[in-house]
Design an enzyme around this catalytic site. Sequence first.
Site, mmCIF file in Angstrom:
data_model
loop_
_atom_site.group_PDB
_atom_site.id
_atom_site.type_symbol
_atom_site.label_atom_id
_atom_site.label_comp_id
_atom_site.label_asym_id
_atom_site.label_seq_id
_atom_site.Cartn_x
_atom_site.Cartn_y
_atom_site.Cartn_z
ATOM 1 N N ARG A 268 -4.531 21.680 22.947
ATOM 2 C CA ARG A 268 -5.038 20.446 22.353
ATOM 3 C C ARG A 268 -5.633 20.745 20.980
ATOM 4 O O ARG A 268 -6.383 21.699 20.822
ATOM 5 C CB ARG A 268 -6.084 19.796 23.261
ATOM 6 N N ARG A 283 -14.919 23.036 24.560
ATOM 7 C CA ARG A 283 -13.871 22.247 23.896
ATOM 8 C C ARG A 283 -13.042 23.191 23.041
ATOM 9 O O ARG A 283 -13.437 23.576 21.936
ATOM 10 C CB ARG A 283 -14.515 21.147 23.045
ATOM 11 N N GLU A 355 -17.853 16.629 31.919
ATOM 12 C CA GLU A 355 -16.601 16.338 32.631
ATOM 13 C C GLU A 355 -15.840 17.629 32.926
ATOM 14 O O GLU A 355 -15.560 18.418 32.015
ATOM 15 C CB GLU A 355 -15.718 15.399 31.810
ATOM 16 N N SER A 358 -10.587 14.941 36.135
ATOM 17 C CA SER A 358 -10.379 13.504 36.243
ATOM 18 C C SER A 358 -9.112 13.241 37.025
ATOM 19 O O SER A 358 -8.268 14.136 37.189
ATOM 20 C CB SER A 358 -10.296 12.852 34.854
ATOM 21 N N ARG A 397 -12.441 25.156 31.832
ATOM 22 C CA ARG A 397 -13.773 24.620 31.558
ATOM 23 C C ARG A 397 -14.712 24.771 32.761
ATOM 24 O O ARG A 397 -15.936 24.795 32.588
ATOM 25 C CB ARG A 397 -13.684 23.151 31.144
#
Length: 433
Positions: A268, A283, A355, A358, A397
């Site tokens: 990403r 991140r 987070e 998900s 993460r």
Amino acid sequence: MTRTLAIVIDVRLIRDQPDLVRTSQTRRGADLDLVERAAAADVARREALTRFERLRAQQKAFGKEVAAAPRDAKAALVAQARELTESVKAAEVDAESAVLTFDAAIRGIDNIVLDPVPSGGADDYVVVKEVGSPRDFAAEGITIADHLALGEGLRAIDTGRGAKVSGSRFYFLTGPGARLELGLLSLAMDTALAAGFTPVVTPTLVRPEIMAGTGYLGVHADEVYRLDADDLYLVGTSEVALAGYHSDEILDLSSGPLRYAGWSACYRREAGSHGRDTRGIIRVHQFHKVEMFVFCDPADAEAEHERLLSWEEGMLAAMELPYRVIDTAAGDLGASAARKYDCEAWLPSQQRWLELTSTSNCTTYQARRLDIRFRRDGMDSPTEPVATLNGTLATTRWLVALLENHQQGDGSVRVPPALATKIGTDVFEPVAG
């Protein structure tokens, strides 16, 4: 003519239930004018296609009339046939243009938000539940260290050399860090296998039509890495490759959902993060992940969504992490999601929720774009688009939460028993010097 088939949302919603689409767009904070443009473009498309088909039928009929005409009458008829041919060509150009206009309009409309989803933006989520309680480090006499300090003390994370080799937001996982990630992902895959998922190691480069089909080339396209020379995209999740796995296919769902668990590297650009979470590995540009992906009957999608959430929660519980589940607000959903739950673990160093995972119910949005169908009642029944869902079982993460929540006063980190059995130790000690 070649017709672009705009299968994004069900076009019948635009025709018969435009208020439903408008409401969804409003709840997302998305462009309402797209609904009107799509409706008008749909009318123009159908009219243009009808005119083209009518003229082509006339052309075929007139061709037979010319062939059967007496020789002395053919010259005049041939001239008329040429005029009709030119009209057909012009009508075909108009029809193709109308189809492309409609396709562009309807592709801009995001998936229809499900009724239970809270309206609003990123801060309007609803907390579904909280599980476990954050540790009282002060009562234990422990000064909280963040995951990077702990990781460097264990010789588990090396961001300095990551930046030297690849640039900012890259890192090396070494020793305990590598063992923790491999053990965590392996445990996630075991969890998926026990739940009936088929394990898959997926490609991380995909074609544009597959990336677009999953909804990742819309407003967030700047987050995606593209290899211009090869016209390929690096995936940010194995969801993309798994969604494309059955593109242009008719699936047999007679025995229930098709469930896959993809293990892949993910990439990403983090173009819109604006300096957030730059310390450590919260991140980053590259990470690893085990992703659940499901193809099912749309009637079963909401129940399947709850099952995906329960498997994610099972992994969080096994890692002994305090966490909460939130129902993401409509304005914070991705284009393809009709509903999304986030699972957030407590981050002691920042005293906030982070987070970790998900799960999204994408209903038939991706399947319509990728032309993935099934037959509800056997071979004689018409095909219908399937529903697709996704959910993360573990990712790099998670190491952030594991290190911080299980840190000890001496800089060591306890390993939860479920993970300890995978990596062969129940504690990692800091390295002197």
